[in-house]
Design a protein around this motif. Structure first.
Motif, PDB file in Angstrom:
ATOM      1  N   TYR A   1       0.749  -1.280  -0.164  1.00 48.41           N
ATOM      2  CA  TYR A   1      -0.204   0.153   0.082  1.00 48.41           C
ATOM      3  C   TYR A   1       0.883   1.267  -0.137  1.00 48.41           C
ATOM      4  O   TYR A   1       1.099   2.263  -0.749  1.00 48.41           O
ATOM      5  N   SER A   2       1.965   0.855   0.515  1.00 48.87           N
ATOM      6  CA  SER A   2       2.585   2.598   0.591  1.00 48.87           C
ATOM      7  C   SER A   2       3.303   3.003  -0.305  1.00 48.87           C
ATOM      8  O   SER A   2       3.472   3.865  -0.893  1.00 48.87           O
ATOM      9  N   PRO A   3       4.212   1.892  -1.107  1.00 47.82           N
ATOM     10  CA  PRO A   3       4.472   2.052  -2.790  1.00 47.82           C
ATOM     11  C   PRO A   3       3.508   2.812  -3.295  1.00 47.82           C
ATOM     12  O   PRO A   3       3.946   4.198  -4.107  1.00 47.82           O
ATOM     13  N   LEU A   4       2.706   1.760  -3.683  1.00 45.10           N
ATOM     14  CA  LEU A   4       0.982   2.418  -3.977  1.00 45.10           C
ATOM     15  C   LEU A   4       0.988   3.783  -3.933  1.00 45.10           C
ATOM     16  O   LEU A   4       0.959   4.813  -4.679  1.00 45.10           O
ATOM     17  N   ARG A   5       1.064   4.247  -3.074  1.00 45.13           N
ATOM     18  CA  ARG A   5       0.488   5.427  -2.857  1.00 45.13           C
ATOM     19  C   ARG A   5       1.538   6.288  -3.282  1.00 45.13           C
ATOM     20  O   ARG A   5       0.774   7.660  -3.503  1.00 45.13           O
ATOM     21  N   HIS A   6       2.698   6.141  -2.635  1.00 44.60           N
ATOM     22  CA  HIS A   6       4.217   7.126  -2.748  1.00 44.60           C
ATOM     23  C   HIS A   6       4.630   7.471  -4.677  1.00 44.60           C
ATOM     24  O   HIS A   6       5.246   8.487  -5.075  1.00 44.60           O
ATOM     25  N   TRP A   7       3.633   6.301  -5.281  1.00 40.11           N
ATOM     26  CA  TRP A   7       4.474   6.144  -6.966  1.00 40.11           C
ATOM     27  C   TRP A   7       2.940   6.720  -7.112  1.00 40.11           C
ATOM     28  O   TRP A   7       3.095   6.667  -8.710  1.00 40.11           O
ATOM     29  N   GLY A   8       2.195   7.253  -6.488  1.00 37.71           N
ATOM     30  CA  GLY A   8       0.664   7.927  -7.429  1.00 37.71           C
ATOM     31  C   GLY A   8      -0.134   6.968  -7.951  1.00 37.71           C
ATOM     32  O   GLY A   8      -0.392   7.743  -8.825  1.00 37.71           O
ATOM     33  N   VAL A   9      -0.205   5.469  -7.354  1.00 37.22           N
ATOM     34  CA  VAL A   9      -1.095   4.537  -8.204  1.00 37.22           C
ATOM     35  C   VAL A   9      -2.054   5.254  -7.903  1.00 37.22           C
ATOM     36  O   VAL A   9      -2.952   5.618  -6.936  1.00 37.22           O
ATOM     37  N   GLY A  10      -3.120   4.916  -9.077  1.00 36.97           N
ATOM     38  CA  GLY A  10      -4.154   5.105  -9.656  1.00 36.97           C
ATOM     39  C   GLY A  10      -5.122   5.291 -10.470  1.00 36.97           C
ATOM     40  O   GLY A  10      -4.464   4.951 -11.358  1.00 36.97           O
ATOM     41  N   PRO A  11      -6.229   6.425 -11.016  1.00 34.21           N
ATOM     42  CA  PRO A  11      -6.073   6.399 -12.263  1.00 34.21           C
ATOM     43  C   PRO A  11      -5.619   6.648 -13.406  1.00 34.21           C
ATOM     44  O   PRO A  11      -4.753   8.126 -12.830  1.00 34.21           O
ATOM     45  N   GLY A  12      -5.129   6.068 -14.416  1.00 35.71           N
ATOM     46  CA  GLY A  12      -3.952   6.749 -15.470  1.00 35.71           C
ATOM     47  C   GLY A  12      -2.988   6.005 -15.098  1.00 35.71           C
ATOM     48  O   GLY A  12      -2.230   5.656 -16.365  1.00 35.71           O
ATOM     49  N   LYS A  13      -2.650   4.795 -14.555  1.00 31.37           N
ATOM     50  CA  LYS A  13      -2.149   4.202 -14.296  1.00 31.37           C
ATOM     51  C   LYS A  13      -1.543   3.062 -14.812  1.00 31.37           C
ATOM     52  O   LYS A  13      -3.061   1.950 -14.335  1.00 31.37           O
ATOM     53  N   LYS A  14      -0.618   2.562 -15.092  1.00 37.75           N
ATOM     54  CA  LYS A  14      -0.997   1.235 -15.203  1.00 37.75           C
ATOM     55  C   LYS A  14       0.296  -0.069 -14.652  1.00 37.75           C
ATOM     56  O   LYS A  14       1.334   0.674 -13.907  1.00 37.75           O
ATOM     57  N   VAL A  15      -0.248  -0.211 -13.311  1.00 35.45           N
ATOM     58  CA  VAL A  15       0.510  -1.350 -12.325  1.00 35.45           C
ATOM     59  C   VAL A  15       0.835  -2.822 -12.964  1.00 35.45           C
ATOM     60  O   VAL A  15      -0.122  -3.648 -13.266  1.00 35.45           O
ATOM     61  N   ALA A  16       2.390  -3.817 -12.381  1.00 41.28           N
ATOM     62  CA  ALA A  16       2.408  -4.512 -12.722  1.00 41.28           C
ATOM     63  C   ALA A  16       2.454  -5.347 -11.103  1.00 41.28           C
ATOM     64  O   ALA A  16       2.700  -4.456 -10.672  1.00 41.28           O
ATOM     65  N   VAL A  17       1.585  -6.427 -10.955  1.00 44.96           N
ATOM     66  CA  VAL A  17       2.782  -7.053  -9.605  1.00 44.96           C
ATOM     67  C   VAL A  17       3.546  -8.027 -10.181  1.00 44.96           C
ATOM     68  O   VAL A  17       2.746  -9.638 -10.563  1.00 44.96           O
ATOM     69  N   ALA A  18       4.865  -8.074  -9.792  1.00 44.58           N
ATOM     70  CA  ALA A  18       5.662  -9.240 -10.303  1.00 44.58           C
ATOM     71  C   ALA A  18       5.259 -10.443  -8.496  1.00 44.58           C
ATOM     72  O   ALA A  18       5.844  -9.871  -7.707  1.00 44.58           O
ATOM     73  N   GLY A  19       5.172 -11.404  -8.652  1.00 42.81           N
ATOM     74  CA  GLY A  19       5.078 -12.217  -7.680  1.00 42.81           C
ATOM     75  C   GLY A  19       3.903 -12.158  -7.109  1.00 42.81           C
ATOM     76  O   GLY A  19       3.178 -11.711  -6.395  1.00 42.81           O
ATOM     77  N   VAL A  20       2.785 -12.771  -7.199  1.00 41.11           N
ATOM     78  CA  VAL A  20       1.690 -12.928  -6.525  1.00 41.11           C
ATOM     79  C   VAL A  20       1.152 -14.296  -5.718  1.00 41.11           C
ATOM     80  O   VAL A  20       0.901 -15.570  -5.394  1.00 41.11           O
ATOM     81  N   GLY A  21       1.853 -13.659  -4.591  1.00 43.13           N
ATOM     82  CA  GLY A  21       1.610 -14.567  -3.078  1.00 43.13           C
ATOM     83  C   GLY A  21       1.275 -13.456  -2.024  1.00 43.13           C
ATOM     84  O   GLY A  21      -0.170 -12.513  -2.490  1.00 43.13           O
ATOM     85  N   GLY A  22       1.128 -13.444  -0.913  1.00 43.42           N
ATOM     86  CA  GLY A  22       1.118 -12.811   0.286  1.00 43.42           C
ATOM     87  C   GLY A  22       1.013 -11.156   0.115  1.00 43.42           C
ATOM     88  O   GLY A  22      -0.076 -10.971   0.071  1.00 43.42           O
ATOM     89  N   LEU A  23       1.949 -10.721  -0.994  1.00 48.10           N
ATOM     90  CA  LEU A  23       2.029  -9.081  -0.472  1.00 48.10           C
ATOM     91  C   LEU A  23       1.616  -9.554  -1.815  1.00 48.10           C
ATOM     92  O   LEU A  23       1.198  -7.871  -2.554  1.00 48.10           O
ATOM     93  N   GLY A  24       2.084  -9.640  -2.569  1.00 49.19           N
ATOM     94  CA  GLY A  24       1.267  -9.360  -4.078  1.00 49.19           C
ATOM     95  C   GLY A  24      -0.358  -9.741  -4.263  1.00 49.19           C
ATOM     96  O   GLY A  24      -0.390  -8.357  -4.818  1.00 49.19           O
ATOM     97  N   HIS A  25      -0.717 -10.150  -4.321  1.00 51.68           N
ATOM     98  CA  HIS A  25      -2.488  -9.838  -3.798  1.00 51.68           C
ATOM     99  C   HIS A  25      -2.591  -8.677  -3.246  1.00 51.68           C
ATOM    100  O   HIS A  25      -3.615  -8.582  -3.511  1.00 51.68           O
ATOM    101  N   PHE A  26      -2.525  -8.589  -2.080  1.00 45.58           N
ATOM    102  CA  PHE A  26      -2.790  -7.397  -1.302  1.00 45.58           C
ATOM    103  C   PHE A  26      -2.222  -5.865  -2.865  1.00 45.58           C
ATOM    104  O   PHE A  26      -3.520  -5.443  -2.645  1.00 45.58           O
ATOM    105  N   ALA A  27      -1.472  -6.005  -2.921  1.00 42.56           N
ATOM    106  CA  ALA A  27      -1.048  -5.259  -4.064  1.00 42.56           C
ATOM    107  C   ALA A  27      -1.978  -5.390  -5.299  1.00 42.56           C
ATOM    108  O   ALA A  27      -2.606  -4.326  -6.274  1.00 42.56           O
ATOM    109  N   VAL A  28      -2.435  -6.607  -6.308  1.00 45.83           N
ATOM    110  CA  VAL A  28      -3.955  -6.162  -6.559  1.00 45.83           C
ATOM    111  C   VAL A  28      -4.485  -5.901  -6.183  1.00 45.83           C
ATOM    112  O   VAL A  28      -5.586  -4.970  -7.143  1.00 45.83           O
ATOM    113  N   LEU A  29      -5.190  -6.131  -5.192  1.00 42.53           N
ATOM    114  CA  LEU A  29      -6.658  -5.599  -4.572  1.00 42.53           C
ATOM    115  C   LEU A  29      -5.995  -4.077  -4.430  1.00 42.53           C
ATOM    116  O   LEU A  29      -7.323  -2.888  -4.548  1.00 42.53           O
TER     117      LEU A  29
END
Ligand code: NAP
Ligand code: ZN
Length: 360
Positions: free
Chosen positions: A176-204
Motif C-alpha cells: 500500500y505504501s509504495p502504491l500511494r508513494h508512486w501515485g498509483v490510481g486512475p491513469g496508471k498501469k501497474v504490474a505486480v511481480a510475484g502473486v503471493g501474500g504481498l502480491g495479492h494485496f498489491a492487486v487488491l
C-alpha cells in the motif's frame, strides 16, 4: 505490577526451525514501561520475512526468536503513558516495526519527525529479532501475548475483520505504501511481480485505488484463474512464454515486485516499464541481485525499494480497506499448527496468506 498471564510462543532456536521445528516455550517479554501495551493475541499472519528470519537467510538471527509481525488481538494492559487513546478491551494490531528513535535518537532523525518511522536513521526496531531501546529482546506474534511500545500499536477500525486486518499490518502496508508513494490510481498501469501474500494485496489495493490496469506477473500458469478472480485485468505466466518481456515491453508505469529470489528476471521486468516508469522492489532476497543497467538507461526508468509502512500509513490503509471493503484471501490455521503452516508457506501453498488463530 506483575501480570497474571504468561508469555508463551513458538520459539525458533536455530536455522532448522524454518523446517517446521519451532518449539512452544515461555519467554520473557521486554521489561514493562508505561508507554507499552500488552496484547492478547487472537490472530497472527505468516509473512515471508518470518521464514527468512527463522533460517537466518538475511544474516545471523538472534535465537531464540519468536517470529510473527502481523499481530491482532485485544489490549489487556495499557500503560499510563501510552499513546493513541487505546483502552483495555480494544481490538488492536502491531506490524513489523515495534519502535524507532521517534526523533529522540543520538542523531537528528528527519524520517521519524515526518511520520516515516520505517526509515529511522538511528535504526528501526523490528517486532521480532531486534533489541528494544532498553536492551531487551523483541518477540513476535506466534504467541499468546505480545508487548509493544504504544506508538506502534494501532486500533483496528470497525468493519474490518481481525483476520483481514492482521496480514495487512505488514504484507498489506508494504505494498500500500509504495502504491500511494508512486501515485498509483486512475491513469496508471501497474504490474505486480510475484502473486503471493504481498502480491495479492498489491492487486487488491491497486484495483481499489482505481488503477487503469493491474496485471499479475507470476512464474506459474497454474495461478492464472486465482489471479483473475482476485481482480487482475491480465496475467503473465513467465513459464508460458519465453518472450513474455518483449511481448509486454513499455506497458507499465509502476511495477511492485514482491519476488524474493536473487534469480528474478530483473532485466525483463524493467523492459516492461514505459518511459519514466518505476519498479519498486519490496521482496527481500537473501543473495545480491545483479543490476541490469541498460534497461534503466534506455527507458529513463527507475528502480527503487520500499520498507513496510509507518503507523500513520497503516491507519490510513486499514480505514481505506474498511471503506472500500477490500477482501483479502486468507486461510486460517490454528496456532497449534504453526510448524506445518510455515512449511506449507515455504512450499508456496498459501492462497494467499495464512493467518494463525489462537483459540484462547
Ligand atoms: P510469499 O507469499 O511467499 O510470496 C512471494 C512470491 O514471490 C511467491 O508467491 C512467488 O510468486 C514469487 N516468487 C518468484 N520467484 C520465486 C522464487 N524463486 N522462490 C520463491 N518465490 C518466488 O511471500 P510474501 O510474504 O509475499 O513476501 C515476499 C517477500 O517480501 C519476502 O522476501 C519478504 O521478506 C519480503 N517483505 C518485504 C517487506 C519490506 O518492507 N520491503 C515487508 C514484508 C515482506 P509466483 O508463484 O506468483 O511466482
Ligand atoms: Zn512481514
Amino acid at each position: 505490577m506483575a501480570t497474571d498471564y504468561k508469555f508463551e510462543g513458538w520459539m525458533g532456536e536455530s536455522a532448522e526451525s524454518a523446517d517446521g521445528k519451532m518449539v512452544w516455550k515461555e519467554f520473557e517479554p521486554k521489561k514493562w514501561e508505561e508507554n507499552d501495551i500488552d496484547i492478547k493475541v487472537t490472530h497472527s499472519g505468516i509473512c515471508g520475512s518470518d521464514l527468512h528470519t527463522l533460517r537466518s537467510g538475511w544474516g545471523a538471527t538472534r535465537y531464540p526468536c519468536v517470529v510473527g509481525h502481523e499481530i491482532v488481538g485485544v489490549a489487556v494492559r495499557v500503560g499510563s503513558k501510552a499513546e493513541g487513546n487505546i483502552k483495555v478491551g480494544d481490538i488492536v494490531g502491531v506490524g513489523a516495526q515495534s519502535d524507532s528513535c521517534l526523533g529522540r535518537g543520538p542523531k537528528p532523525c528527519k524520517p521519524c519527525q515526518v511520520d516515516e518511522e520505517p526509515y529511522c536513521i538511528n535504526g528501526n526496531i523490528n517486532t521480532y529479532g531486534s533489541l528494544h531501546r532498553n536492551g531487551d529482546k523483541a518477540y513476535g506474534g506466534y504467541a499468546l501475548y505480545h508487548r509493544a511500545p504504544s506508538h506502534f500499536v494501532v486500533r483496528i477500525p470497525e468493519g474490518l475483520a481481525p483476520e483481514y486486518a492482521a496480514p495487512m499490518l505488514c504484507g498489506g502496508v508494504t505494498v500500500y505504501s509504495p502504491l500511494r508513494h508512486w501515485g498509483v490510481g486512475p491513469g496508471k498501469k501497474v504490474a505486480v511481480a510475484g502473486v503471493g501474500g504481498l502480491g495479492h494485496f498489491a492487486v487488491l489495493f491497486a484495483k481499489a485505488l482505481g488503477a487503469d490496469e493491474v496485471v499479475g506477473i507470476s512464474r506459474r500458469a497454474s495461478k492464472r484463474d486465482e489471479a483473475l478472480a482476485l481482480g487482475c485485468d491480465d496475467y503473465i505466466a513467465t513459464e508460458d512464454d519465453a518472450d513474455w518481456a518483449a511481448h509486454n515491453a513499455h506497458r507499465f508505469d509502476v511495477i511492485i515486485s514482491t519476488v524474493s529470489s536473487a534469480k528474478m528476471p530483473l532485466a525483463e521486468y524493467l523492459t516492461t516499464l514505459a518511459l519514466d516508469g518505476s519498479m519498486v522492489q519490496v521482496g527481500a532476497p537473501e543473495e545480491p541481485v545483479p543490476l541490469p543497467v541498460f534497461p534503466l538507461i534506455l527507458g529513463r526508468r527507475s528502480l527503487a525499494g520500499s520498507a513496510i509502512g509507518s503507523p500513520k500509513e497503516i491507519r490510513e490503509m486499514l480505514q481505506f480497506a474498511a471503506d472500500k471493503k477490500v477482501k483479502p484471501l486468507v486461510e486460517l490455521r490454528p496456532m497449534a499448527d504453526a510448524n506445518q503452516a510455515i512449511v506449507d508457506m515455504d512450499a508456496g501453498k498459501a492462497r494467499f496468506r495464512y493467518v494463525l488463530v489462537n483459540d484462547n
